[in-house]
Design an enzyme around this catalytic site. Sequence first.
Site, PDB file in Angstrom:
ATOM      1  N   GLU A   1       1.882  -1.164   7.144  1.00  0.00           N
ATOM      2  CA  GLU A   1       2.506   0.138   6.955  1.00  0.00           C
ATOM      3  C   GLU A   1       4.026   0.046   7.084  1.00  0.00           C
ATOM      4  OE1 GLU A   1       1.337   2.814   5.803  1.00  0.00           O
ATOM      5  OE2 GLU A   1      -0.779   2.320   5.813  1.00  0.00           O
TER       6      GLU A   1
ATOM      7  N   TYR B   1       5.030   9.187  10.258  1.00  0.00           N
ATOM      8  CA  TYR B   1       4.145   8.665   9.212  1.00  0.00           C
ATOM      9  C   TYR B   1       3.390   7.427   9.696  1.00  0.00           C
ATOM     10  CZ  TYR B   1       2.464   6.090   5.251  1.00  0.00           C
ATOM     11  OH  TYR B   1       1.653   5.366   4.422  1.00  0.00           O
TER      12      TYR B   1
ATOM     13  N   ASP C   1       2.261  10.271   2.507  1.00  0.00           N
ATOM     14  CA  ASP C   1       3.305   9.481   1.853  1.00  0.00           C
ATOM     15  C   ASP C   1       3.566  10.075   0.475  1.00  0.00           C
ATOM     16  OD1 ASP C   1       1.130   8.726   0.313  1.00  0.00           O
ATOM     17  OD2 ASP C   1       1.408   6.569   0.597  1.00  0.00           O
TER      18      ASP C   1
END
Length: 359
Positions: A49, A130, A148
Amino acid sequence: MRDGIESAAVAPALLRWYDSAARVLPWRVGPAERAAGEIPDPYRVWLSEVMLQQTTVATVKGYFHRFTTRWPDVQALAAAEDAEVMGEWAGLGYYARARNLIACARAVAARGGFPDTLDGLRALPGIGAYTAASVAAIAFDRAETVVDGNVERVVARLFAVTEPLPRAKPQLAKLAARLTPQERPGDFAQAMMDLGATICTPRNPRCAECPLEGFCAAAHQGIAADLPMKTAKAPKPTRRGFAYVAIRADGAPLLETRPPKGLLGGMPGWPGSDWGEAPAPRPPLAADWNELPGVVKHTFTHFHLELTVLMAHVPLGANPQIGDFRPGFDPGDLPTVMRKVHDHASAASSDLFGPRPGA
Protein backbone atom coordinates in the site's frame (compact mmCIF):
# COMPACT_ATOMS: atom_id res chain seq x y z
CA MET A 1 -27.80 3.84 -7.51
CA ARG A 2 -31.34 5.17 -7.35
CA ASP A 3 -32.39 4.45 -3.75
CA GLY A 4 -30.85 3.54 -0.41
CA ILE A 5 -32.31 0.02 -0.33
CA GLU A 6 -30.07 -1.07 -3.22
CA SER A 7 -26.89 -0.19 -1.29
CA ALA A 8 -27.03 -3.48 0.63
CA ALA A 9 -27.09 -5.44 -2.63
CA VAL A 10 -23.88 -3.91 -4.00
CA ALA A 11 -21.39 -5.82 -1.82
CA PRO A 12 -22.77 -9.33 -2.57
CA ALA A 13 -22.85 -8.61 -6.31
CA LEU A 14 -19.33 -7.21 -6.31
CA LEU A 15 -17.92 -10.04 -4.18
CA ARG A 16 -19.42 -12.67 -6.49
CA TRP A 17 -17.59 -10.98 -9.36
CA TYR A 18 -14.37 -10.69 -7.35
CA ASP A 19 -14.41 -14.37 -6.48
CA SER A 20 -14.01 -15.23 -10.15
CA ALA A 21 -12.21 -12.16 -11.54
CA ALA A 22 -9.76 -10.99 -8.84
CA ARG A 23 -6.40 -9.86 -10.13
CA VAL A 24 -3.45 -12.03 -9.13
CA LEU A 25 -1.03 -9.70 -7.33
CA PRO A 26 2.16 -10.66 -5.47
CA TRP A 27 1.02 -9.03 -2.22
CA ARG A 28 -2.54 -10.34 -2.32
CA VAL A 29 -4.15 -13.36 -0.73
CA GLY A 30 -6.82 -14.07 -3.32
CA PRO A 31 -10.42 -15.08 -2.59
CA ALA A 32 -9.76 -18.79 -3.08
CA GLU A 33 -6.82 -18.70 -0.68
CA ARG A 34 -8.86 -16.70 1.84
CA ALA A 35 -11.67 -19.23 1.61
CA ALA A 36 -9.12 -21.98 2.28
CA GLY A 37 -8.01 -20.24 5.48
CA GLU A 38 -4.89 -18.34 4.37
CA ILE A 39 -4.46 -15.10 6.29
CA PRO A 40 -2.92 -11.97 4.71
CA ASP A 41 0.47 -10.87 6.06
CA PRO A 42 0.04 -7.31 7.37
CA TYR A 43 3.68 -6.56 6.48
CA ARG A 44 3.10 -7.34 2.82
CA VAL A 45 -0.22 -5.49 2.79
CA TRP A 46 1.33 -2.41 4.39
CA LEU A 47 4.43 -2.46 2.18
CA SER A 48 2.38 -2.77 -1.01
CA GLU A 49 0.00 0.00 0.00
CA VAL A 50 2.85 2.40 0.72
CA MET A 51 4.53 1.55 -2.59
CA LEU A 52 1.29 1.90 -4.56
CA GLN A 53 0.68 5.48 -3.45
CA GLN A 54 1.12 7.63 -6.59
CA THR A 55 2.66 4.62 -8.40
CA THR A 56 1.27 2.04 -10.81
CA VAL A 57 0.85 -1.66 -10.07
CA ALA A 58 3.14 -2.54 -12.99
CA THR A 59 5.96 -0.41 -11.56
CA VAL A 60 5.51 -1.61 -7.98
CA LYS A 61 5.66 -5.36 -8.70
CA GLY A 62 9.43 -5.44 -9.26
CA TYR A 63 10.18 -3.24 -6.25
CA PHE A 64 7.89 -5.31 -4.04
CA HIS A 65 9.64 -8.52 -5.08
CA ARG A 66 13.10 -7.07 -4.38
CA PHE A 67 12.06 -5.65 -1.00
CA THR A 68 10.40 -8.84 0.22
CA THR A 69 13.27 -10.99 -1.02
CA ARG A 70 15.82 -8.84 0.78
CA TRP A 71 13.66 -8.04 3.83
CA PRO A 72 11.01 -10.80 4.16
CA ASP A 73 9.41 -9.41 7.30
CA VAL A 74 9.07 -6.16 9.20
CA GLN A 75 11.82 -7.07 11.65
CA ALA A 76 14.30 -7.52 8.81
CA LEU A 77 13.31 -4.19 7.28
CA ALA A 78 13.57 -2.47 10.66
CA ALA A 79 17.15 -3.73 11.04
CA ALA A 80 18.26 -2.50 7.60
CA GLU A 81 20.52 0.49 7.11
CA ASP A 82 18.71 3.62 5.96
CA ALA A 83 20.94 3.94 2.90
CA GLU A 84 20.19 0.36 1.83
CA VAL A 85 16.45 0.95 1.95
CA MET A 86 16.70 4.30 0.19
CA GLY A 87 18.84 2.69 -2.50
CA GLU A 88 16.27 -0.04 -3.14
CA TRP A 89 13.54 2.62 -3.24
CA ALA A 90 15.39 4.70 -5.86
CA GLY A 91 13.17 5.30 -8.87
CA LEU A 92 9.85 4.87 -7.04
CA GLY A 93 9.68 8.59 -6.26
CA TYR A 94 8.00 10.43 -3.39
CA TYR A 95 10.98 9.66 -1.17
CA ALA A 96 9.27 10.76 2.03
CA ARG A 97 7.44 7.45 1.74
CA ALA A 98 10.73 5.57 2.05
CA ARG A 99 11.80 7.56 5.11
CA ASN A 100 8.41 6.93 6.71
CA LEU A 101 8.65 3.26 5.75
CA ILE A 102 11.87 2.88 7.74
CA ALA A 103 10.46 4.73 10.76
CA CYS A 104 7.24 2.72 10.70
CA ALA A 105 9.04 -0.62 10.37
CA ARG A 106 11.14 0.18 13.43
CA ALA A 107 8.10 1.24 15.42
CA VAL A 108 6.24 -1.95 14.49
CA ALA A 109 9.25 -4.14 15.28
CA ALA A 110 9.66 -2.42 18.65
CA ARG A 111 6.05 -3.12 19.61
CA GLY A 112 6.18 -6.72 18.38
CA GLY A 113 3.91 -6.48 15.35
CA PHE A 114 1.28 -4.43 13.60
CA PRO A 115 -1.74 -3.21 15.57
CA ASP A 116 -5.00 -4.55 14.15
CA THR A 117 -7.21 -1.48 14.61
CA LEU A 118 -7.59 1.71 12.64
CA ASP A 119 -6.57 3.91 15.57
CA GLY A 120 -3.57 1.73 16.36
CA LEU A 121 -2.39 1.86 12.76
CA ARG A 122 -2.94 5.62 12.53
CA ALA A 123 -0.61 6.07 15.51
CA LEU A 124 2.33 4.59 13.57
CA PRO A 125 4.81 6.91 11.81
CA GLY A 126 3.87 7.76 8.23
CA ILE A 127 0.54 5.91 8.19
CA GLY A 128 -2.33 8.13 7.14
CA ALA A 129 -6.04 7.53 6.92
CA TYR A 130 -5.95 5.66 3.60
CA THR A 131 -3.11 3.28 4.48
CA ALA A 132 -4.53 2.60 7.93
CA ALA A 133 -7.94 1.74 6.48
CA SER A 134 -6.35 -0.48 3.83
CA VAL A 135 -4.26 -2.47 6.29
CA ALA A 136 -7.11 -2.73 8.80
CA ALA A 137 -9.53 -3.99 6.15
CA ILE A 138 -7.28 -6.18 4.02
CA ALA A 139 -4.95 -7.62 6.65
CA PHE A 140 -7.33 -7.78 9.62
CA ASP A 141 -10.79 -7.82 7.98
CA ARG A 142 -11.95 -4.76 9.86
CA ALA A 143 -15.02 -3.10 8.33
CA GLU A 144 -13.11 0.06 7.38
CA THR A 145 -13.81 2.04 4.23
CA VAL A 146 -10.90 2.22 1.80
CA VAL A 147 -11.06 5.09 -0.69
CA ASP A 148 -8.46 5.55 -3.41
CA GLY A 149 -8.82 7.02 -6.90
CA ASN A 150 -10.37 3.85 -8.28
CA VAL A 151 -12.93 3.73 -5.49
CA GLU A 152 -13.78 7.43 -5.91
CA ARG A 153 -14.47 6.82 -9.59
CA VAL A 154 -16.67 3.77 -8.96
CA VAL A 155 -18.67 5.56 -6.26
CA ALA A 156 -19.06 8.76 -8.28
CA ARG A 157 -20.60 6.71 -11.08
CA LEU A 158 -22.74 4.48 -8.88
CA PHE A 159 -24.36 7.51 -7.25
CA ALA A 160 -24.05 9.87 -10.26
CA VAL A 161 -22.14 12.46 -8.22
CA THR A 162 -21.61 15.43 -10.52
CA GLU A 163 -19.80 17.71 -8.07
CA PRO A 164 -16.19 17.88 -9.31
CA LEU A 165 -13.15 16.57 -7.52
CA PRO A 166 -11.53 17.46 -5.21
CA ARG A 167 -14.59 19.12 -3.62
CA ALA A 168 -16.54 15.87 -3.93
CA LYS A 169 -14.08 13.81 -1.86
CA PRO A 170 -15.93 14.04 1.50
CA GLN A 171 -19.23 13.13 -0.16
CA LEU A 172 -17.68 10.20 -2.01
CA ALA A 173 -16.09 8.91 1.21
CA LYS A 174 -19.47 8.97 2.98
CA LEU A 175 -21.15 7.16 0.09
CA ALA A 176 -18.36 4.56 0.00
CA ALA A 177 -18.91 3.95 3.71
CA ARG A 178 -22.57 3.13 2.95
CA LEU A 179 -21.41 0.29 0.74
CA THR A 180 -18.75 -1.25 3.02
CA PRO A 181 -20.03 -4.60 4.36
CA GLN A 182 -19.39 -6.17 7.74
CA GLU A 183 -18.62 -9.49 6.06
CA ARG A 184 -15.43 -9.77 3.96
CA PRO A 185 -14.60 -6.04 4.08
CA GLY A 186 -11.01 -6.74 3.01
CA ASP A 187 -12.10 -8.59 -0.10
CA PHE A 188 -14.69 -5.89 -0.77
CA ALA A 189 -12.04 -3.16 -0.62
CA GLN A 190 -9.85 -5.04 -3.08
CA ALA A 191 -12.84 -5.78 -5.30
CA MET A 192 -13.66 -2.08 -5.54
CA MET A 193 -10.06 -1.35 -6.52
CA ASP A 194 -10.06 -4.13 -9.10
CA LEU A 195 -13.34 -2.96 -10.58
CA GLY A 196 -11.98 0.56 -11.01
CA ALA A 197 -8.70 -0.69 -12.45
CA THR A 198 -10.13 -3.18 -14.96
CA ILE A 199 -13.76 -2.30 -15.85
CA CYS A 200 -14.84 1.05 -14.40
CA THR A 201 -11.80 2.69 -15.97
CA PRO A 202 -11.25 6.45 -16.38
CA ARG A 203 -11.85 6.32 -20.12
CA ASN A 204 -14.21 4.03 -21.99
CA PRO A 205 -15.68 2.18 -18.98
CA ARG A 206 -16.91 -1.29 -19.96
CA CYS A 207 -20.34 -0.89 -18.43
CA ALA A 208 -21.83 -3.92 -20.19
CA GLU A 209 -19.32 -6.14 -18.35
CA CYS A 210 -19.74 -4.49 -14.96
CA PRO A 211 -21.30 -6.54 -12.14
CA LEU A 212 -22.79 -3.30 -10.75
CA GLU A 213 -24.33 -1.94 -13.93
CA GLY A 214 -27.84 -2.57 -12.65
CA PHE A 215 -27.15 -0.42 -9.59
CA CYS A 216 -25.28 2.36 -11.38
CA ALA A 217 -27.09 5.70 -11.65
CA ALA A 218 -24.50 7.11 -14.07
CA ALA A 219 -24.86 4.13 -16.40
CA HIS A 220 -28.65 4.52 -16.20
CA GLN A 221 -28.32 8.19 -17.17
CA GLY A 222 -25.69 7.53 -19.85
CA ILE A 223 -23.05 9.74 -18.17
CA ALA A 224 -20.65 7.16 -16.70
CA ALA A 225 -17.77 8.15 -18.98
CA ASP A 226 -18.11 11.79 -17.88
CA LEU A 227 -17.65 11.05 -14.17
CA PRO A 228 -16.02 11.88 -11.90
CA MET A 229 -15.81 15.47 -12.98
CA LYS A 230 -12.64 17.32 -12.04
CA THR A 231 -11.81 20.95 -11.41
CA ALA A 232 -9.37 22.19 -14.03
CA LYS A 233 -5.83 22.24 -12.70
CA ALA A 234 -3.62 25.29 -12.95
CA PRO A 235 -0.66 24.75 -15.28
CA LYS A 236 2.51 23.58 -13.55
CA PRO A 237 5.29 26.16 -13.31
CA THR A 238 8.77 25.41 -14.65
CA ARG A 239 11.77 25.70 -12.35
CA ARG A 240 15.39 25.63 -13.45
CA GLY A 241 18.68 24.74 -11.85
CA PHE A 242 22.28 23.60 -12.31
CA ALA A 243 23.65 20.11 -11.66
CA TYR A 244 27.41 19.49 -11.37
CA VAL A 245 28.95 16.19 -12.40
CA ALA A 246 32.52 16.06 -11.11
CA ILE A 247 34.58 12.92 -11.73
CA ARG A 248 37.83 12.37 -9.88
CA ALA A 249 40.85 11.00 -11.74
CA ASP A 250 40.21 7.51 -10.34
CA GLY A 251 36.65 7.51 -11.70
CA ALA A 252 34.89 8.30 -8.42
CA PRO A 253 31.97 10.74 -8.80
CA LEU A 254 31.22 13.63 -6.46
CA LEU A 255 27.84 13.13 -4.80
CA GLU A 256 25.96 14.67 -1.92
CA THR A 257 23.25 13.28 0.33
CA ARG A 258 20.28 15.60 0.29
CA PRO A 259 18.77 16.87 3.56
CA PRO A 260 16.39 14.38 5.21
CA LYS A 261 13.33 16.53 4.60
CA GLY A 262 12.08 17.99 1.35
CA LEU A 263 12.19 16.74 -2.22
CA LEU A 264 14.45 13.70 -2.68
CA GLY A 265 15.14 13.86 1.07
CA GLY A 266 17.92 11.55 2.24
CA MET A 267 18.77 10.46 -1.31
CA PRO A 268 22.17 10.70 -3.03
CA GLY A 269 22.47 13.14 -5.90
CA TRP A 270 24.70 15.45 -7.85
CA PRO A 271 25.55 18.73 -6.13
CA GLY A 272 23.67 21.65 -7.62
CA SER A 273 21.98 24.97 -7.25
CA ASP A 274 18.61 25.83 -5.82
CA TRP A 275 15.68 25.31 -8.20
CA GLY A 276 13.74 28.38 -9.22
CA GLU A 277 13.01 30.88 -11.98
CA ALA A 278 16.55 32.32 -12.08
CA PRO A 279 18.90 30.03 -10.12
CA ALA A 280 22.42 31.14 -9.23
CA PRO A 281 25.32 28.84 -10.15
CA ARG A 282 26.66 26.90 -7.16
CA PRO A 283 29.64 24.74 -8.16
CA PRO A 284 30.79 22.38 -5.41
CA LEU A 285 34.49 23.00 -6.08
CA ALA A 286 36.75 25.03 -8.33
CA ALA A 287 37.19 23.20 -11.64
CA ASP A 288 37.17 23.63 -15.39
CA TRP A 289 33.40 23.17 -15.77
CA ASN A 290 32.00 22.40 -19.21
CA GLU A 291 28.32 23.03 -19.84
CA LEU A 292 26.71 20.13 -21.70
CA PRO A 293 24.33 20.88 -24.55
CA GLY A 294 20.62 20.54 -23.83
CA VAL A 295 18.88 20.24 -20.48
CA VAL A 296 17.61 17.42 -18.30
CA LYS A 297 13.83 17.58 -17.92
CA HIS A 298 11.81 16.03 -15.12
CA THR A 299 8.31 16.56 -13.76
CA PHE A 300 7.42 16.52 -10.08
CA THR A 301 3.91 16.65 -8.69
CA HIS A 302 3.73 20.43 -8.57
CA PHE A 303 6.29 21.67 -11.10
CA HIS A 304 8.44 20.91 -14.14
CA LEU A 305 12.21 21.00 -13.71
CA GLU A 306 14.93 21.79 -16.26
CA LEU A 307 18.53 21.20 -15.21
CA THR A 308 21.60 22.53 -16.97
CA VAL A 309 24.39 19.99 -16.48
CA LEU A 310 28.03 21.00 -16.06
CA MET A 311 30.80 18.41 -16.05
CA ALA A 312 34.42 18.43 -14.96
CA HIS A 313 37.25 15.95 -14.43
CA VAL A 314 39.26 16.77 -11.33
CA PRO A 315 42.53 15.50 -9.82
CA LEU A 316 42.87 13.01 -6.98
CA GLY A 317 43.55 15.75 -4.45
CA ALA A 318 40.39 17.72 -5.23
CA ASN A 319 38.70 19.06 -2.08
CA PRO A 320 34.98 19.81 -2.60
CA GLN A 321 33.00 22.24 -0.44
CA ILE A 322 29.84 20.19 -1.05
CA GLY A 323 29.53 16.39 -1.06
CA ASP A 324 32.20 13.71 -1.22
CA PHE A 325 33.73 11.40 -3.80
CA ARG A 326 32.23 7.91 -3.78
CA PRO A 327 34.13 5.00 -5.37
CA GLY A 328 31.98 2.03 -6.27
CA PHE A 329 29.08 4.29 -7.21
CA ASP A 330 25.95 2.53 -8.52
CA PRO A 331 23.71 4.74 -10.72
CA GLY A 332 20.78 2.55 -9.69
CA ASP A 333 20.91 4.12 -6.22
CA LEU A 334 20.02 7.53 -7.63
CA PRO A 335 16.49 8.93 -7.71
CA THR A 336 15.06 9.27 -11.21
CA VAL A 337 15.92 12.91 -11.86
CA MET A 338 19.52 12.37 -10.73
CA ARG A 339 19.76 9.25 -12.86
CA LYS A 340 18.68 11.38 -15.82
CA VAL A 341 21.59 13.72 -15.07
CA HIS A 342 23.90 10.70 -14.96
CA ASP A 343 22.60 9.45 -18.31
CA HIS A 344 22.90 12.92 -19.85
CA ALA A 345 26.54 13.20 -18.75
CA SER A 346 27.29 9.62 -19.79
CA ALA A 347 25.98 10.33 -23.29
CA ALA A 348 28.42 13.24 -23.51
CA SER A 349 31.39 11.20 -22.24
CA SER A 350 31.31 7.46 -22.88
CA ASP A 351 34.15 6.80 -20.41
CA LEU A 352 32.70 9.14 -17.82
CA PHE A 353 33.41 6.98 -14.78
CA GLY A 354 36.66 5.37 -15.92
CA PRO A 355 40.02 6.39 -14.44
CA ARG A 356 41.81 9.15 -16.34
CA PRO A 357 45.25 8.53 -17.89
CA GLY A 358 47.98 8.83 -15.28
CA ALA A 359 45.62 8.40 -12.34
